[in-house]
Design a protein around this motif. Structure first.
Motif, PDB file in Angstrom:
ATOM      1  N   THR A   1     -44.086 -55.234   7.696  1.00 32.12           N
ATOM      2  CA  THR A   1     -45.666 -54.905   7.263  1.00 32.12           C
ATOM      3  C   THR A   1     -46.815 -55.510   8.315  1.00 32.12           C
ATOM      4  O   THR A   1     -47.364 -55.700   9.101  1.00 32.12           O
ATOM      5  CB  THR A   1     -46.105 -54.198   6.516  1.00 32.12           C
ATOM      6  N   PHE A   2     -46.178 -57.211   7.835  1.00 29.00           N
ATOM      7  CA  PHE A   2     -47.206 -58.190   7.790  1.00 29.00           C
ATOM      8  C   PHE A   2     -46.619 -58.822   9.317  1.00 29.00           C
ATOM      9  O   PHE A   2     -47.814 -58.917  10.236  1.00 29.00           O
ATOM     10  CB  PHE A   2     -46.586 -59.135   7.231  1.00 29.00           C
ATOM     11  N   ARG A   3     -45.779 -58.761   9.640  1.00 26.92           N
ATOM     12  CA  ARG A   3     -45.455 -58.895  11.552  1.00 26.92           C
ATOM     13  C   ARG A   3     -45.493 -57.594  12.117  1.00 26.92           C
ATOM     14  O   ARG A   3     -46.600 -58.233  13.337  1.00 26.92           O
ATOM     15  CB  ARG A   3     -43.634 -58.340  11.192  1.00 26.92           C
ATOM     16  N   TYR A   4     -46.208 -56.527  11.623  1.00 30.94           N
ATOM     17  CA  TYR A   4     -46.808 -55.527  12.280  1.00 30.94           C
ATOM     18  C   TYR A   4     -48.883 -55.795  12.652  1.00 30.94           C
ATOM     19  O   TYR A   4     -49.492 -55.571  13.477  1.00 30.94           O
ATOM     20  CB  TYR A   4     -46.653 -54.214  12.198  1.00 30.94           C
ATOM     21  N   ARG A   5     -49.025 -56.198  11.059  1.00 30.95           N
ATOM     22  CA  ARG A   5     -50.440 -56.257  11.613  1.00 30.95           C
ATOM     23  C   ARG A   5     -50.617 -57.320  11.482  1.00 30.95           C
ATOM     24  O   ARG A   5     -52.086 -57.278  12.443  1.00 30.95           O
ATOM     25  CB  ARG A   5     -50.791 -55.211   9.955  1.00 30.95           C
ATOM     26  N   ILE A   6     -50.119 -58.102  11.614  1.00 33.24           N
ATOM     27  CA  ILE A   6     -50.776 -59.742  11.703  1.00 33.24           C
ATOM     28  C   ILE A   6     -50.061 -60.282  13.037  1.00 33.24           C
ATOM     29  O   ILE A   6     -51.053 -61.318  13.714  1.00 33.24           O
ATOM     30  CB  ILE A   6     -50.670 -60.705  10.537  1.00 33.24           C
ATOM     31  N   LEU A   7     -48.832 -60.780  13.040  1.00 35.28           N
ATOM     32  CA  LEU A   7     -48.303 -61.149  14.199  1.00 35.28           C
ATOM     33  C   LEU A   7     -48.421 -60.693  15.538  1.00 35.28           C
ATOM     34  O   LEU A   7     -47.756 -61.535  16.186  1.00 35.28           O
ATOM     35  CB  LEU A   7     -46.931 -61.940  12.819  1.00 35.28           C
TER      36      LEU A   7
ATOM     37  N   ALA B   1     -60.697 -57.954  19.874  1.00 38.37           N
ATOM     38  CA  ALA B   1     -61.340 -57.272  18.373  1.00 38.37           C
ATOM     39  C   ALA B   1     -60.523 -55.907  18.473  1.00 38.37           C
ATOM     40  O   ALA B   1     -62.080 -55.749  17.706  1.00 38.37           O
ATOM     41  CB  ALA B   1     -62.200 -57.851  19.598  1.00 38.37           C
ATOM     42  N   THR B   2     -60.201 -55.454  19.426  1.00 37.07           N
ATOM     43  CA  THR B   2     -59.994 -54.074  19.058  1.00 37.07           C
ATOM     44  C   THR B   2     -59.036 -53.694  17.913  1.00 37.07           C
ATOM     45  O   THR B   2     -58.793 -52.854  17.634  1.00 37.07           O
ATOM     46  CB  THR B   2     -59.054 -52.824  20.507  1.00 37.07           C
ATOM     47  N   TRP B   3     -58.177 -54.812  17.608  1.00 34.47           N
ATOM     48  CA  TRP B   3     -57.586 -54.838  16.731  1.00 34.47           C
ATOM     49  C   TRP B   3     -58.000 -54.122  15.414  1.00 34.47           C
ATOM     50  O   TRP B   3     -58.672 -54.876  14.793  1.00 34.47           O
ATOM     51  CB  TRP B   3     -56.262 -55.588  16.670  1.00 34.47           C
ATOM     52  N   ARG B   4     -57.426 -53.368  14.245  1.00 33.17           N
ATOM     53  CA  ARG B   4     -57.402 -52.822  13.513  1.00 33.17           C
ATOM     54  C   ARG B   4     -57.701 -54.082  12.221  1.00 33.17           C
ATOM     55  O   ARG B   4     -58.945 -53.960  11.768  1.00 33.17           O
ATOM     56  CB  ARG B   4     -56.931 -51.834  12.821  1.00 33.17           C
ATOM     57  N   TRP B   5     -56.792 -55.325  12.184  1.00 31.74           N
ATOM     58  CA  TRP B   5     -57.504 -56.683  11.331  1.00 31.74           C
ATOM     59  C   TRP B   5     -57.609 -57.644  11.487  1.00 31.74           C
ATOM     60  O   TRP B   5     -57.372 -58.938  11.511  1.00 31.74           O
ATOM     61  CB  TRP B   5     -55.960 -56.041  10.354  1.00 31.74           C
ATOM     62  N   ALA B   6     -58.384 -57.336  13.027  1.00 30.48           N
ATOM     63  CA  ALA B   6     -59.031 -58.322  13.101  1.00 30.48           C
ATOM     64  C   ALA B   6     -60.188 -59.377  12.802  1.00 30.48           C
ATOM     65  O   ALA B   6     -59.278 -60.339  12.704  1.00 30.48           O
ATOM     66  CB  ALA B   6     -59.106 -58.025  14.527  1.00 30.48           C
ATOM     67  N   ALA B   7     -60.599 -59.131  12.175  1.00 27.70           N
ATOM     68  CA  ALA B   7     -61.719 -59.496  11.630  1.00 27.70           C
ATOM     69  C   ALA B   7     -61.018 -60.061  10.456  1.00 27.70           C
ATOM     70  O   ALA B   7     -60.968 -61.142   9.979  1.00 27.70           O
ATOM     71  CB  ALA B   7     -62.487 -58.213  10.934  1.00 27.70           C
ATOM     72  N   ALA B   8     -60.024 -59.171   9.304  1.00 25.78           N
ATOM     73  CA  ALA B   8     -59.300 -59.939   7.812  1.00 25.78           C
ATOM     74  C   ALA B   8     -58.764 -61.144   8.851  1.00 25.78           C
ATOM     75  O   ALA B   8     -58.327 -62.187   8.253  1.00 25.78           O
ATOM     76  CB  ALA B   8     -58.417 -59.156   7.773  1.00 25.78           C
ATOM     77  N   ILE B   9     -57.860 -61.053  10.168  1.00 19.17           N
ATOM     78  CA  ILE B   9     -57.262 -62.350  10.574  1.00 19.17           C
ATOM     79  C   ILE B   9     -57.692 -63.614  11.768  1.00 19.17           C
ATOM     80  O   ILE B   9     -57.670 -64.579  10.696  1.00 19.17           O
ATOM     81  CB  ILE B   9     -56.491 -61.861  11.887  1.00 19.17           C
ATOM     82  N   ALA B  10     -59.039 -62.986  11.108  1.00 18.43           N
ATOM     83  CA  ALA B  10     -59.896 -64.480  11.773  1.00 18.43           C
ATOM     84  C   ALA B  10     -60.680 -64.495  10.347  1.00 18.43           C
ATOM     85  O   ALA B  10     -60.715 -66.338   9.967  1.00 18.43           O
ATOM     86  CB  ALA B  10     -61.210 -63.893  12.371  1.00 18.43           C
ATOM     87  N   THR B  11     -60.513 -64.123   9.884  1.00 18.79           N
ATOM     88  CA  THR B  11     -61.708 -64.993   8.220  1.00 18.79           C
ATOM     89  C   THR B  11     -59.710 -65.745   7.616  1.00 18.79           C
ATOM     90  O   THR B  11     -60.087 -67.150   7.099  1.00 18.79           O
ATOM     91  CB  THR B  11     -61.609 -63.571   7.423  1.00 18.79           C
ATOM     92  N   ALA B  12     -58.876 -65.659   8.157  1.00 14.69           N
ATOM     93  CA  ALA B  12     -57.836 -65.963   7.540  1.00 14.69           C
ATOM     94  C   ALA B  12     -56.997 -67.126   7.894  1.00 14.69           C
ATOM     95  O   ALA B  12     -56.855 -68.226   7.589  1.00 14.69           O
ATOM     96  CB  ALA B  12     -56.187 -65.421   7.828  1.00 14.69           C
ATOM     97  N   TRP B  13     -57.627 -67.246   9.518  1.00 10.86           N
ATOM     98  CA  TRP B  13     -57.464 -68.229   9.645  1.00 10.86           C
ATOM     99  C   TRP B  13     -58.429 -69.433   9.511  1.00 10.86           C
ATOM    100  O   TRP B  13     -57.744 -70.903   9.759  1.00 10.86           O
ATOM    101  CB  TRP B  13     -57.682 -67.488  11.891  1.00 10.86           C
ATOM    102  N   GLN B  14     -59.378 -68.761   9.666  1.00  4.21           N
ATOM    103  CA  GLN B  14     -60.517 -70.293   9.231  1.00  4.21           C
ATOM    104  C   GLN B  14     -60.391 -70.815   7.808  1.00  4.21           C
ATOM    105  O   GLN B  14     -60.366 -71.748   7.301  1.00  4.21           O
ATOM    106  CB  GLN B  14     -62.342 -69.667   8.636  1.00  4.21           C
ATOM    107  N   HIS B  15     -59.643 -70.090   6.723  1.00  2.00           N
ATOM    108  CA  HIS B  15     -59.437 -70.461   5.275  1.00  2.00           C
ATOM    109  C   HIS B  15     -58.041 -71.529   5.366  1.00  2.00           C
ATOM    110  O   HIS B  15     -57.620 -71.970   5.108  1.00  2.00           O
ATOM    111  CB  HIS B  15     -58.400 -69.319   4.973  1.00  2.00           C
ATOM    112  N   ILE B  16     -57.095 -71.075   6.497  1.00  2.47           N
ATOM    113  CA  ILE B  16     -55.653 -71.470   7.008  1.00  2.47           C
ATOM    114  C   ILE B  16     -56.356 -73.475   7.206  1.00  2.47           C
ATOM    115  O   ILE B  16     -55.705 -74.511   6.826  1.00  2.47           O
ATOM    116  CB  ILE B  16     -54.471 -71.532   7.303  1.00  2.47           C
ATOM    117  N   ARG B  17     -57.198 -73.051   8.320  1.00  4.77           N
ATOM    118  CA  ARG B  17     -57.773 -74.177   9.334  1.00  4.77           C
ATOM    119  C   ARG B  17     -58.358 -75.046   8.082  1.00  4.77           C
ATOM    120  O   ARG B  17     -58.910 -76.190   7.069  1.00  4.77           O
ATOM    121  CB  ARG B  17     -58.262 -73.835  10.082  1.00  4.77           C
ATOM    122  N   THR B  18     -58.979 -74.639   7.045  1.00  3.32           N
ATOM    123  CA  THR B  18     -60.014 -75.591   5.980  1.00  3.32           C
ATOM    124  C   THR B  18     -58.854 -76.003   5.272  1.00  3.32           C
ATOM    125  O   THR B  18     -59.034 -77.137   4.588  1.00  3.32           O
ATOM    126  CB  THR B  18     -60.923 -74.239   5.615  1.00  3.32           C
TER     127      THR B  18
END
Length: 215
Positions: A170-176, A195-212
């Motif tokens: 599921t992670f592969r489909y939704r995120i990767l 931006a049209t991907w259903r989980w785009a906002a969550a992925i963008a937030t996760a990207w910032q968490h990982i970079r931080t």
């Protein structure tokens, strides 16, 4: 060192279940707080199934439990009860709670089987090479990939429990699978997402968490 792992519910185990039921020797299962686990019972079937091919002292423990509402019954279920089995070499009296304690310990380690299932879904199910060392390298790649995905979920999606706990398929489909690319400009690094991907906002937030976390 000892072992405790699942055992197939074959015709021998089914016969043992019938014998234990006729003898009425099932004990209630317990929860982590020591209380009774509703709708679940345990029993030892060591003397009812031939375990001579296993190390001396191996014990067979059975659990029967009412399936969750909506669950599909299996042909191995007995009288509407879901039967599972495991074997262990833990001697009597070592674990508090006797057979119920052994079953509780085994159930608490179910996450190990979850990790093995994820490894298989990542590529461990089949070794693609003829060479031992090539397959060893394949195994290391799978372990590294699984670790990366696990840490990405824990660090990046800690505020999205639904995404933090999903399995690898599921992670592969939704995120990767999202269409994205990393760009560089003005001394900045940017992740451009669809931006049209259903989980785009969550992925963008996760990207910032990982970079931080690693910045």
């Amino acid at each position: 060192m000892g072992f405790s792992f699942g055992y197939p519910v074959d015709w021998r185990v089914q016969d043992a279940v019938d014998t234990l039921t006729l003898a009425d020797v099932w004990d209630p299962a317990i929860d982590t707080d020591g209380g009774i686990r509703e709708g679940a019972w345990v029993a030892e079937a060591t003397g009812l199934v031939n375990l001579s091919s296993w190390p001396a002292g191996t014990r067979l423990i059975l659990r029967k439990e009412r399936p969750h509402p909506g669950a599909q019954l299996r042909f191995t279920d007995a009288d509407g009860m879901r039967v599972t089995a495991f074997i262990t070499d833990t001697a009597p009296g070592v674990i508090p709670g006797q057979v119920a304690g052994l079953e509780l310990r085994h159930r608490q380690h179910a996450r190990i089987e979850d990790r093995i299932r994820e490894l298989k879904a990542t590529g461990l199910r089949n070794f693609p090479c003829h060479s031992f060392w090539s397959n060893a390298a394949w195994l290391e790649i799978i372990l590294a990939a699984t670790d990366l995905v696990t840490w990405a979920r824990l660090i990046g999606f800690h505020d999205h429990p639904g995404l933090a706990r999903i399995e690898i398929t599921t992670f592969r489909y939704r995120i990767l699978h999202i269409a994205a690319r990393i760009t560089h400009g003005a001394r900045q690094q940017r992740l451009r997402l669809d931006a049209t991907w259903r989980w785009a906002a969550a992925i963008a937030t996760a990207w910032q968490h990982i970079r931080t976390a690693f910045g």
